[in-house]
Design an enzyme around this catalytic site. Structure first.
Site, mmCIF file in Angstrom:
data_model
loop_
_atom_site.group_PDB
_atom_site.id
_atom_site.type_symbol
_atom_site.label_atom_id
_atom_site.label_comp_id
_atom_site.label_asym_id
_atom_site.label_seq_id
_atom_site.Cartn_x
_atom_site.Cartn_y
_atom_site.Cartn_z
ATOM 1 N N HIS A 105 0.855 -1.190 0.000
ATOM 2 C CA HIS A 105 0.000 0.000 0.000
ATOM 3 C C HIS A 105 0.889 1.237 0.000
ATOM 4 O O HIS A 105 2.013 1.215 0.510
ATOM 5 C CB HIS A 105 -0.888 0.020 1.239
ATOM 6 C CG HIS A 105 -1.997 -0.978 1.204
ATOM 7 N ND1 HIS A 105 -3.143 -0.816 1.939
ATOM 8 C CD2 HIS A 105 -2.140 -2.154 0.539
ATOM 9 C CE1 HIS A 105 -3.955 -1.845 1.732
ATOM 10 N NE2 HIS A 105 -3.361 -2.671 0.884
ATOM 11 N N GLU B 11 0.902 3.928 1.762
ATOM 12 C CA GLU B 11 1.357 4.368 3.085
ATOM 13 C C GLU B 11 2.536 3.541 3.583
ATOM 14 O O GLU B 11 3.528 4.083 4.077
ATOM 15 C CB GLU B 11 0.224 4.262 4.118
ATOM 16 C CG GLU B 11 -0.995 5.080 3.791
ATOM 17 C CD GLU B 11 -2.066 4.266 3.064
ATOM 18 O OE1 GLU B 11 -1.749 3.595 2.053
ATOM 19 O OE2 GLU B 11 -3.230 4.307 3.497
ATOM 20 N N CYS C 65 -6.400 2.067 5.659
ATOM 21 C CA CYS C 65 -7.067 0.841 6.090
ATOM 22 C C CYS C 65 -6.501 0.420 7.451
ATOM 23 O O CYS C 65 -5.608 1.074 7.994
ATOM 24 C CB CYS C 65 -6.845 -0.264 5.060
ATOM 25 S SG CYS C 65 -5.119 -0.845 4.978
ATOM 26 N N CYS D 81 -2.628 -0.201 7.374
ATOM 27 C CA CYS D 81 -1.857 1.038 7.281
ATOM 28 C C CYS D 81 -2.001 1.882 8.538
ATOM 29 O O CYS D 81 -1.036 2.502 8.994
ATOM 30 C CB CYS D 81 -2.277 1.820 6.041
ATOM 31 S SG CYS D 81 -1.832 0.945 4.521
#
Length: 143
Positions: A48, A50, A78, A81
């Protein structure tokens, strides 16, 4: 946030959901690292935006503690993260669009502000939210 939006555009070129992230140094202006979703490109479910930006910032600083830093991301993080944000000790999280389906910073859960945890970053939400959401809407509409 504009830098994070530019990063998000890079995700689309790789076939990924357009989410971009930037980590700013404690001075608030120096970019330490950036990233965009690379799950499809790398076949990695944890890639992801992040997480990639946080990993790169930690490598740049030579420490996992990102105290004083700001993470700017185009979409509400999410649970995975949000956990990494809490663990990395960033001081501030800035995000654009809310994620009503998987958001863990106020939409479905609020992991980073949970009083039971030892670190709670400041959260600033809704920065360029419409532009961030539009990028996602266009991506999914095209699919």
């Amino acid at each position: 946030m504009r830098l994070a939006l530019d990063e998000a555009a890079g995700a689309v070129r790789g076939g990924d959901v357009p989410v971009g992230a930037v980590v700013l140094a404690p001075d608030g202006t120096t970019v330490l690292a950036s990233g965009h979703n690379e799950r499809e490109a790398g076949g990695d479910p944890t890639a992801h935006a992040e997480l990639l930006a946080l990993r790169r910032a930690a490598a740049e600083l030579g420490t996992w503690r990102l105290a004083g830093c700001t993470l700017v991301v185009t979409l509400e993080p999410c649970t995975m993260c949000a956990g990494a944000i809490q663990q990395s000790r960033v001081d501030r999280l800035v995000y654009g669009a809310r994620d009503e389906k998987a958001g863990a910073v106020g939409s479905l859960w609020d992991l980073v502000r949970d009083r039971r945890l030892n670190h709670r970053p400041e959260v600033i939400e809704g920065v360029l939210a419409e532009e961030c959401a539009q990028l996602l809407t266009e991506f999914f509409r095209a699919r």
